[in-house]
Design a protein around this motif. Structure first.
Motif, PDB file in Angstrom:
ATOM      1  N   UNK A  44       0.895  -1.283  -0.137  1.00 46.22           N
ATOM      2  CA  UNK A  44       0.065   0.049   0.064  1.00 46.22           C
ATOM      3  C   UNK A  44       0.855   1.087  -0.013  1.00 46.22           C
ATOM      4  N   UNK A  45       0.579   1.951  -1.058  1.00 46.92           N
ATOM      5  CA  UNK A  45       1.549   3.108  -1.189  1.00 46.92           C
ATOM      6  C   UNK A  45       0.744   4.415  -1.279  1.00 46.92           C
ATOM      7  N   UNK A  46       1.339   5.389  -0.843  1.00 49.37           N
ATOM      8  CA  UNK A  46       0.816   6.996  -0.663  1.00 49.37           C
ATOM      9  C   UNK A  46       1.704   7.858  -0.077  1.00 49.37           C
ATOM     10  N   UNK A  47       1.447   9.083  -0.317  1.00 54.45           N
ATOM     11  CA  UNK A  47       2.442  10.277   0.216  1.00 54.45           C
ATOM     12  C   UNK A  47       1.817  10.161   1.670  1.00 54.45           C
ATOM     13  N   UNK A 205       4.503   1.151   2.644  1.00 56.49           N
ATOM     14  CA  UNK A 205       5.979   1.859   2.493  1.00 56.49           C
ATOM     15  C   UNK A 205       6.080   3.130   1.510  1.00 56.49           C
ATOM     16  N   UNK A 206       7.175   3.668   1.642  1.00 53.85           N
ATOM     17  CA  UNK A 206       7.593   4.786   1.056  1.00 53.85           C
ATOM     18  C   UNK A 206       8.365   4.426  -0.219  1.00 53.85           C
ATOM     19  N   UNK A 207       9.126   3.180   0.085  1.00 53.50           N
ATOM     20  CA  UNK A 207      10.233   2.852  -0.924  1.00 53.50           C
ATOM     21  C   UNK A 207       9.552   2.011  -1.964  1.00 53.50           C
ATOM     22  N   UNK A 208       9.722   2.466  -3.338  1.00 56.51           N
ATOM     23  CA  UNK A 208       9.073   1.979  -4.317  1.00 56.51           C
ATOM     24  C   UNK A 208       9.831   0.797  -4.893  1.00 56.51           C
ATOM     25  N   UNK A 209      11.112   0.547  -4.543  1.00 55.45           N
ATOM     26  CA  UNK A 209      11.845  -0.596  -4.731  1.00 55.45           C
ATOM     27  C   UNK A 209      11.351  -1.917  -4.011  1.00 55.45           C
TER      28      UNK A 209
END
Length: 284
Positions: A44-47, A205-209
């Protein structure tokens, strides 16, 4: 309607934080419905402020809905009588492992939760040893946690959750305080839990990798789901991700820029090895 093999489901979930007196509550989650299938790895991603951590805290009833419902294996998280069963099934690992470590000896810390659940000593011993072996920390079982590195502490925190034998573990920014080697080890553990132990993994996470390793990406913005799909599909839409304030994996960004320069390259390649092979093939 329950989706087959689902472990977590939200229905029109809404959540608002209380504000100062005489002001309206701040809505963080807006009419959000999703299903997490068991045995999958979901990122789950997001600013900051997108609602992703607030959403994660609903998965084991740390937070309860302001509106809508959340189910864990068909158990409504708003039912107080089911709280222990829900938290047996869904564990959480947080950003700072020091906030989860409660004992002065590693094996005693890992044993804390099963002891409180009343398991017999033999079962606790078996669970502690198994959990420590899974995270590669068995040889440190007699050590003091405060003397370990940040990455080692995080692995102990994960072992403490594993000792409860949850069916799902939510990792909330678990690598934010770690160096690259520590980050990679935690991601390896997540993959192992999914692949070899049947644990559903949810990574905030904030880390796209790190998100590249997931089966599914959910991108949140302003309390809503903006994108939802396989990493290869989500990371193709670089413009949407940029407009959301998110970074782009270096491999996807490189291929995108080369395509803009006229090279015929795919945009659904994410790993370094795949990226190198695609570039080599284009220039061969």
């Amino acid at each position: 309607m329950r989706i087959k093999n689902s472990i977590i489901k939200t229905e029109n979930l809404e959540f608002s934080y209380a504000s100062m007196e005489d002001t309206e509550p701040t809505q963080v989650i807006k009419d959000l419905s999703l299903t997490i299938e068991r045995g999958t790895f979901v990122a789950v991603l997001g600013h900051n402020g997108s609602g992703k951590t607030t959403l994660a805290k609903h998965f084991n009833a740390i937070l309860l809905p302001s509106g809508g419902r959340v189910f864990v294996e068909d158990m409504d998280t708003a039912n107080d009588d089911l709280l222990i069963e829900i938290r047996r099934r869904v564990g959480m690992v947080f950003q700072n492992p020091d906030n989860q470590i409660v004992a002065t000896i590693v094996e005693e810390d890992v044993a804390f939760a099963p002891e409180n659940l009343g398991y017999p000593s033999e079962e606790i011993r078996r669970r502690v040893d198994e959990a420590l072996k899974i995270v590669g920390m068995y040889e440190y079982r007699k050590h003091a946690p405060h003397l370990l590195s940040g990455g080692q502490k995080q692995r102990i925190a994960i072992a403490g959750v594993l000792a409860m034998k949850p069916k799902c573990i939510v990792f909330d920014e678990p690598t934010a305080m770690l160096d690259p080697m520590g980050r990679e080890r935690i991601i390896e553990i997540m993959r192992d839990l999914r692949d070899n132990h049947g644990v559903t993994v949810i990574l905030i996470t904030h880390h796209m990798d790190e998100a590249i390793n997931a089966d599914r990406l959910i991108v949140m913005s302003d309390g809503e789901i903006l994108m939802d799909g396989a990493p290869r599909d989500v990371f193709r839409d670089i413009d949407t991700l940029r407009n959301t304030g998110l970074d782009i994996p270096e491999t996807a960004l490189l291929l995108h820029e080369l395509r803009d320069d006229g090279f015929d390259l795919p945009l659904d390649v994410l790993s370094v090895e795949e990226c190198a092979d695609a570039i080599f093939a284009a220039f061969a």
